[in-house]
Motif scaffolding. Structure first.
Motif, PDB file in Angstrom:
ATOM      1  N   THR A  66       7.316   5.926  -4.457  1.00 16.70           N
ATOM      2  CA  THR A  66       7.520   5.952  -3.004  1.00 16.70           C
ATOM      3  C   THR A  66       7.022   7.283  -2.465  1.00 16.70           C
ATOM      4  O   THR A  66       7.297   8.331  -3.059  1.00 16.70           O
ATOM      5  CB  THR A  66       9.024   5.803  -2.670  1.00 16.70           C
ATOM      6  N   ILE A  79       0.247   5.691   2.046  1.00 17.06           N
ATOM      7  CA  ILE A  79       1.650   5.322   1.931  1.00 17.06           C
ATOM      8  C   ILE A  79       1.851   4.655   0.581  1.00 17.06           C
ATOM      9  O   ILE A  79       1.080   3.789   0.175  1.00 17.06           O
ATOM     10  CB  ILE A  79       2.117   4.416   3.089  1.00 17.06           C
ATOM     11  N   ILE A  81       4.508   2.520  -1.603  1.00 21.47           N
ATOM     12  CA  ILE A  81       5.685   1.671  -1.427  1.00 21.47           C
ATOM     13  C   ILE A  81       5.850   0.766  -2.639  1.00 21.47           C
ATOM     14  O   ILE A  81       4.912   0.070  -3.030  1.00 21.47           O
ATOM     15  CB  ILE A  81       5.582   0.851  -0.116  1.00 21.47           C
ATOM     16  N   ASP A  82       7.023   0.833  -3.255  1.00 24.37           N
ATOM     17  CA  ASP A  82       7.332  -0.013  -4.412  1.00 24.37           C
ATOM     18  C   ASP A  82       6.288   0.120  -5.521  1.00 24.37           C
ATOM     19  O   ASP A  82       5.964  -0.848  -6.219  1.00 24.37           O
ATOM     20  CB  ASP A  82       7.454  -1.478  -3.989  1.00 24.37           C
ATOM     21  N   PHE A 111      12.390   6.120  -5.745  1.00 23.97           N
ATOM     22  CA  PHE A 111      13.368   5.849  -4.691  1.00 23.97           C
ATOM     23  C   PHE A 111      14.594   5.148  -5.258  1.00 23.97           C
ATOM     24  O   PHE A 111      14.518   4.016  -5.749  1.00 23.97           O
ATOM     25  CB  PHE A 111      12.728   5.002  -3.596  1.00 23.97           C
ATOM     26  N   THR A 144      14.738  11.306   0.949  1.00 30.11           N
ATOM     27  CA  THR A 144      13.710  10.291   1.130  1.00 30.11           C
ATOM     28  C   THR A 144      14.272   9.223   2.058  1.00 30.11           C
ATOM     29  O   THR A 144      15.408   8.775   1.885  1.00 30.11           O
ATOM     30  CB  THR A 144      13.308   9.667  -0.215  1.00 30.11           C
ATOM     31  N   ARG A 146      13.699   5.457   4.092  1.00 24.69           N
ATOM     32  CA  ARG A 146      12.981   4.182   4.136  1.00 24.69           C
ATOM     33  C   ARG A 146      13.616   3.277   5.200  1.00 24.69           C
ATOM     34  O   ARG A 146      14.826   3.031   5.159  1.00 24.69           O
ATOM     35  CB  ARG A 146      12.993   3.501   2.768  1.00 24.69           C
ATOM     36  N   ASP A 148      13.284  -0.523   6.775  1.00 24.27           N
ATOM     37  CA  ASP A 148      12.724  -1.862   6.602  1.00 24.27           C
ATOM     38  C   ASP A 148      13.244  -2.758   7.714  1.00 24.27           C
ATOM     39  O   ASP A 148      14.464  -2.784   7.974  1.00 24.27           O
ATOM     40  CB  ASP A 148      13.156  -2.465   5.263  1.00 24.27           C
ATOM     41  N   THR A 188       7.602  -1.468   6.996  1.00 26.59           N
ATOM     42  CA  THR A 188       8.392  -0.414   6.366  1.00 26.59           C
ATOM     43  C   THR A 188       7.852   0.956   6.736  1.00 26.59           C
ATOM     44  O   THR A 188       6.643   1.186   6.680  1.00 26.59           O
ATOM     45  CB  THR A 188       8.353  -0.555   4.828  1.00 26.59           C
ATOM     46  N   ILE A 190       8.191   4.868   5.542  1.00 28.24           N
ATOM     47  CA  ILE A 190       8.611   5.643   4.371  1.00 28.24           C
ATOM     48  C   ILE A 190       8.245   7.101   4.577  1.00 28.24           C
ATOM     49  O   ILE A 190       7.169   7.412   5.090  1.00 28.24           O
ATOM     50  CB  ILE A 190       7.933   5.111   3.092  1.00 28.24           C
ATOM     51  N   LEU A 208       7.098  10.549   8.420  1.00 32.64           N
ATOM     52  CA  LEU A 208       7.097   9.165   7.957  1.00 32.64           C
ATOM     53  C   LEU A 208       5.731   8.528   8.136  1.00 32.64           C
ATOM     54  O   LEU A 208       5.017   8.819   9.099  1.00 32.64           O
ATOM     55  CB  LEU A 208       8.129   8.328   8.736  1.00 32.64           C
TER      56      LEU A 208
END
Length: 249
Positions: A66, A79, A81-82, A111, A144, A146, A148, A188, A190, A208
């Motif tokens: 992340t 970015i 993400i996952d 994360f 951090t 996040r 969603d 999202t 992040i 972000l």
């Protein structure tokens, strides 16, 4: 690399490295730190116009799933993400990041949220940041962030690749950023919250990036209105930064 690049933020970096080294010296070798933010270079290093990539994304992605960042010559917004990294180009298109791409600045972590809260009424970006500031487990540590959910309005940006000699980041953003408004998008946001004492090492406050659920829209987040969704916060225990000058010498 000339020593003048170290002036202005050298003391802050020295403090960070000293604290981290002290912690490392008393930890067993087999101990694994999971709540660690990994940063490839000081933010002030980037802001002064140092845009040449110093580290590959293959190496960066070994340290987290992340985060956010940019690319060699400042060519777009990243970015993560996952565990999947994306590049938002200056024309707004979104592309998968490959390992051989390099960056002058990236900040990532694994994360593991300590706090998740639901949002069931509209909140603009200012209200979101105020609310997060109130519920942060600690405002004295890196966190951090996040988000969603469904966003009725978003505004993002990206910038094009720069030519040498590079101008400071503020000038590039003022003169060359392209903004991308959108509405009624699921996605999202992040990024990170940085305490005031990290100024120079990183940007104080919130930073972000955004990406849509369909991975066709994103960028550095400038504004939003969040209709519903979740806010997740991971308070980090430690911070590690590489030495970009070692790769330039």
């Amino acid at each position: 690399m000339r020593k003048e690049h170290l002036l202005g933020f050298g003391a802050a970096i020295a403090i960070v490295f000293f604290v981290y080294a002290a912690l490392a010296s008393v930890m067993p070798a087999e101990t694994e730190i999971t709540d660690t933010v990994y940063q490839s270079a000081p933010f002030e290093w980037l802001s002064k116009g140092n845009y040449n990539g110093t580290i590959s994304y293959a190496e960066i992605l070994e340290h987290g799933d992340t985060g956010l960042g940019t690319f060699d010559k400042l060519d777009g917004e990243m970015i993560l993400i996952d565990g999947f990294a994306y590049r938002v180009a200056n024309d707004g298109t979104v592309h998968a990041v490959t390992g051989e791409m390099t960056t002058p600045f990236a900040e990532i972590t694994y994360f593991n949220p300590d706090l998740v809260v639901k949002i069931d009424h509209p909140m603009n970006y200012s209200e979101i940041k105020d609310y997060i500031s109130e519920i942060l487990p600690s405002d004295a540590t890196i966190s951090t962030i996040r988000l969603d959910g469904l966003f009725s309005e978003t505004l993002t940006r990206s910038v094009p690749a720069q030519d040498y000699p590079y101008r400071p980041l503020e000038e590039v953003i003022s003169d060359e950023q392209t903004t991308f408004p959108n509405s009624n998008v699921k996605g999202t946001a992040i990024g990170f919250y940085h305490p005031e004492y990290m100024t120079g090492v990183n940007a104080e406050g919130f930073h972000l990036h955004f990406i849509s659920e369909d991975r066709n829209y994103g960028g550095h987040l400038l504004d939003l209105t969040m209709e519903s969704g979740t806010i997740a916060i991971d308070s980090e225990d430690s911070y590690t930064m590489m030495n970009p000058w070692a790769k330039d010498e």
